[in-house]
Design a protein around this motif. Structure first.
Motif, PDB file in Angstrom:
ATOM      1  N   ASP A  43       1.213  -1.498   0.263  1.00 36.72           N
ATOM      2  CA  ASP A  43      -0.090  -0.333   0.254  1.00 36.72           C
ATOM      3  C   ASP A  43       0.918   0.641  -0.154  1.00 36.72           C
ATOM      4  OD1 ASP A  43      -2.224  -1.562  -0.012  1.00 36.72           O
ATOM      5  OD2 ASP A  43      -2.778  -1.323   2.128  1.00 36.72           O
ATOM      6  N   GLY A  44       2.190   1.403   0.070  1.00 41.04           N
ATOM      7  CA  GLY A  44       2.595   2.448   0.301  1.00 41.04           C
ATOM      8  C   GLY A  44       4.690   1.383   0.544  1.00 41.04           C
ATOM      9  N   GLU A  45       5.472   2.642   0.236  1.00 43.79           N
ATOM     10  CA  GLU A  45       6.289   2.317   0.519  1.00 43.79           C
ATOM     11  C   GLU A  45       6.947   2.647   2.109  1.00 43.79           C
ATOM     12  OE1 GLU A  45       9.451   1.886  -1.965  1.00 43.79           O
ATOM     13  OE2 GLU A  45       7.446   1.775  -3.623  1.00 43.79           O
ATOM     14  N   ALA A  46       8.044   1.331   2.583  1.00 45.95           N
ATOM     15  CA  ALA A  46       8.581   1.375   3.941  1.00 45.95           C
ATOM     16  C   ALA A  46       9.836   1.158   3.945  1.00 45.95           C
ATOM     17  CB  ALA A  46       7.335   0.638   4.431  1.00 45.95           C
ATOM     18  N   ASP A  47      10.412   1.049   4.949  1.00 49.46           N
ATOM     19  CA  ASP A  47      12.023   0.740   4.630  1.00 49.46           C
ATOM     20  C   ASP A  47      11.838  -0.839   5.264  1.00 49.46           C
ATOM     21  OD1 ASP A  47      13.911   2.935   4.312  1.00 49.46           O
ATOM     22  OD2 ASP A  47      12.534   4.180   5.419  1.00 49.46           O
ATOM     23  N   PHE A  48      11.069  -1.009   6.453  1.00 47.25           N
ATOM     24  CA  PHE A  48      10.959  -2.108   6.840  1.00 47.25           C
ATOM     25  C   PHE A  48       9.334  -2.154   7.359  1.00 47.25           C
ATOM     26  CE2 PHE A  48      11.024  -4.732  11.010  1.00 47.25           C
ATOM     27  CZ  PHE A  48      12.312  -5.975  10.809  1.00 47.25           C
ATOM     28  N   ARG A  49       8.857  -3.392   7.634  1.00 46.47           N
ATOM     29  CA  ARG A  49       7.279  -4.099   8.058  1.00 46.47           C
ATOM     30  C   ARG A  49       7.605  -4.752   8.424  1.00 46.47           C
ATOM     31  NH1 ARG A  49       8.015  -2.814   2.552  1.00 46.47           N
ATOM     32  NH2 ARG A  49       6.315  -1.785   1.418  1.00 46.47           N
ATOM     33  N   ILE A  50       6.345  -4.632   9.760  1.00 44.26           N
ATOM     34  CA  ILE A  50       5.586  -5.513  10.911  1.00 44.26           C
ATOM     35  C   ILE A  50       4.347  -6.094  10.731  1.00 44.26           C
ATOM     36  CG2 ILE A  50       5.441  -5.417  13.510  1.00 44.26           C
ATOM     37  CD1 ILE A  50       7.260  -3.262  13.484  1.00 44.26           C
ATOM     38  N   ARG A  62      10.274  -8.634   2.569  1.00 46.36           N
ATOM     39  CA  ARG A  62      11.330  -8.286   3.306  1.00 46.36           C
ATOM     40  C   ARG A  62      12.249  -7.013   2.814  1.00 46.36           C
ATOM     41  NH1 ARG A  62      14.386 -13.608   3.396  1.00 46.36           N
ATOM     42  NH2 ARG A  62      15.093 -12.594   5.064  1.00 46.36           N
ATOM     43  N   PRO A  63      12.625  -6.270   3.778  1.00 47.75           N
ATOM     44  CA  PRO A  63      13.415  -6.946   5.259  1.00 47.75           C
ATOM     45  C   PRO A  63      11.496  -6.713   5.883  1.00 47.75           C
ATOM     46  CG  PRO A  63      13.841  -5.129   5.340  1.00 47.75           C
ATOM     47  CD  PRO A  63      13.920  -5.204   4.039  1.00 47.75           C
ATOM     48  N   CYS A  64      10.918  -8.031   7.154  1.00 49.24           N
ATOM     49  CA  CYS A  64      10.146  -7.397   7.663  1.00 49.24           C
ATOM     50  C   CYS A  64      10.183  -8.571   8.963  1.00 49.24           C
ATOM     51  CB  CYS A  64       9.154  -7.764   7.395  1.00 49.24           C
ATOM     52  SG  CYS A  64       9.394  -9.692   6.406  1.00 49.24           S
ATOM     53  N   ALA A  65       9.623  -8.373  10.332  1.00 52.42           N
ATOM     54  CA  ALA A  65       9.362  -8.760  11.781  1.00 52.42           C
ATOM     55  C   ALA A  65       7.649  -8.748  11.339  1.00 52.42           C
ATOM     56  CB  ALA A  65       9.524  -8.041  12.310  1.00 52.42           C
ATOM     57  N   CYS A  66       7.249 -10.303  12.136  1.00 52.89           N
ATOM     58  CA  CYS A  66       6.443 -10.916  12.897  1.00 52.89           C
ATOM     59  C   CYS A  66       5.859 -10.220  14.035  1.00 52.89           C
ATOM     60  CB  CYS A  66       5.815 -12.089  11.730  1.00 52.89           C
ATOM     61  SG  CYS A  66       5.702 -12.194  10.112  1.00 52.89           S
ATOM     62  N   VAL A  67       4.436 -10.379  14.534  1.00 53.21           N
ATOM     63  CA  VAL A  67       4.502 -10.135  15.754  1.00 53.21           C
ATOM     64  C   VAL A  67       3.154 -11.499  15.877  1.00 53.21           C
ATOM     65  CG1 VAL A  67       3.561  -9.497  17.717  1.00 53.21           C
ATOM     66  CG2 VAL A  67       4.447  -7.710  16.244  1.00 53.21           C
ATOM     67  N   ALA A 305      16.310  -1.835  13.867  1.00 54.74           N
ATOM     68  CA  ALA A 305      17.927  -0.923  13.619  1.00 54.74           C
ATOM     69  C   ALA A 305      18.613  -2.129  13.013  1.00 54.74           C
ATOM     70  CB  ALA A 305      18.084   0.079  14.795  1.00 54.74           C
ATOM     71  N   SER A 306      18.855  -2.912  13.521  1.00 55.22           N
ATOM     72  CA  SER A 306      20.089  -4.122  14.332  1.00 55.22           C
ATOM     73  C   SER A 306      19.733  -4.997  12.965  1.00 55.22           C
ATOM     74  CB  SER A 306      19.090  -4.909  15.056  1.00 55.22           C
ATOM     75  OG  SER A 306      20.588  -5.943  14.657  1.00 55.22           O
ATOM     76  N   MET A 307      18.032  -5.382  12.318  1.00 50.96           N
ATOM     77  CA  MET A 307      17.606  -5.964  11.039  1.00 50.96           C
ATOM     78  C   MET A 307      18.242  -4.765   9.766  1.00 50.96           C
ATOM     79  SD  MET A 307      16.006  -8.774  12.029  1.00 50.96           S
ATOM     80  CE  MET A 307      17.475  -8.999  12.236  1.00 50.96           C
ATOM     81  N   LEU A 308      18.445  -3.759  10.201  1.00 51.99           N
ATOM     82  CA  LEU A 308      18.477  -2.909   8.560  1.00 51.99           C
ATOM     83  C   LEU A 308      20.238  -2.438   8.773  1.00 51.99           C
ATOM     84  CD1 LEU A 308      15.620  -0.814   9.313  1.00 51.99           C
ATOM     85  CD2 LEU A 308      15.692  -2.170   7.729  1.00 51.99           C
ATOM     86  N   GLY A 309      20.780  -3.081   9.563  1.00 50.70           N
ATOM     87  CA  GLY A 309      22.752  -2.479  10.509  1.00 50.70           C
ATOM     88  C   GLY A 309      22.362  -1.670  10.245  1.00 50.70           C
TER      89      GLY A 309
END
Length: 312
Positions: A43-50, A62-67, A305-309
């Protein structure tokens, strides 16, 4: 300079007060990231997704996390669990709300897991009833959750306990959608009941001020969010060993674990409050895993932040 964007992906356009409030926490306590809402990942640009409902996705961006918001051992939700496992393995990080979820996923293999429990609003700190107030009037028990058709929040056990408690000595505060159904049953048993099927957060805050104990009777849980809230408020937790409750440090004066034997548990509840009313319980045991929302959001952002270096 604009902040990197973290998109919270809901996967389906379905109204959820819990998720709306959760996003509000991230936006209120954002540090190094901007937190936005998306129904779908594209739906839009993002640097990371949850992803908050990864079990509804066929693949992840990706890059992403799941809760993990639900109980992975809930047999009544087996399909969602199996669907979620594939997505958890696909994601860069899985964020669990409790240690039980983390152990389950570690046993499944292929998941990078971190535990970040729900937080609490600092305004809740120690707002529960004082020792003097606890000795006055009926013992007030609260149940704060919506009522689901599958009755996973423990309604049947609530009724079993209520039928063994004295209506002259106890009263109930019920908060959440469709709780008026339970209120009618409890009133038929003779209990005074305060029921709010559409509470806002201010209503819940006010309710914690009046409680002697919070009931967590669910047969399965991811959190619930009410556990850290009750800990912060200094309100006793009476509950099954689900969700975050097994992660709490032992504290017999403020955490009463139930056995699923209604006659025995009702007797233990009564004995607990008889003891407290004769001599106030000692101060609550510190619970290091329970922290305010600002620290919870900071823990999420540190992991991202760790995931994105981009660690500090």
């Amino acid at each position: 300079m604009s902040k990197p964007v973290v998109a919270h992906v809901w996967s389906v356009e379905r109204e959820s007060t819990i998720f709306r409030d959760l996003l509000g926490r991230f936006q209120a306590h954002a540090g190094r990231f901007e937190h936005v809402s998306q129904v779908k990942a594209d739906d839009g640009e993002a640097d990371f997704r949850i992803y908050h409902r990864p079990q509804l996705e066929e693949s992840l961006v990706r890059p992403c996390a799941c809760v993990v918001h639900h109980d992975l051992t809930d047999p009544s939700d087996d399909h969602a669990v199996k669907a979620g496992i594939a997505r958890y393995r696909e994601s860069d990080l899985v964020i669990c709300l409790n240690e039980g979820q983390a152990r389950y996923l570690e046993a499944q293999g292929g998941c990078r897991v971190v535990v970040v429990p729900h937080g609490y609003d600092p305004a809740l700190r120690n707002i529960g009833r004082s020792g003097r107030e606890r000795g006055i009037g009926p013992i007030r028990l609260g149940m704060f959750s919506r009522r689901y058709p599958r009755l996973v929040k423990g309604e049947a056990f609530l009724y079993e306990l209520a039928m063994r408690l004295d209506p002259d000595g106890y009263e109930f505060v019920l908060m959440g959608r469709d709780r008026d159904k339970d209120a009618r049953f409890l009133k038929q048993l003779g209990f005074p009941v305060i029921c709010n099927p559409k509470p806002d957060y201010a209503d819940i805050m006010d309710a914690y001020r009046t409680l002697d104990a919070l009931l967590v009777l669910s047969v399965a849980e991811g959190g619930p969010a009410s556990v850290p809230e009750a800990v912060a408020a200094g309100v006793t937790i009476i509950g099954r060993t689900v969700g975050m409750i097994p992660d709490l440090a032992s504290d017999p004066g403020h955490v009463l674990n139930l056995t699923d034997n209604a006659p025995e548990d009702a007797a233990r509840i009564h004995a607990h409050f008889q003891k407290v009313r004769k001599a106030p319980a000692p101060p609550p045991v510190p619970q290091p895993g329970v922290r305010p929302w600002a620290e919870t959001v900071a823990a999420y952002e540190a992991a991202i932040a760790s995931m994105l270096g981009r660690p500090e």
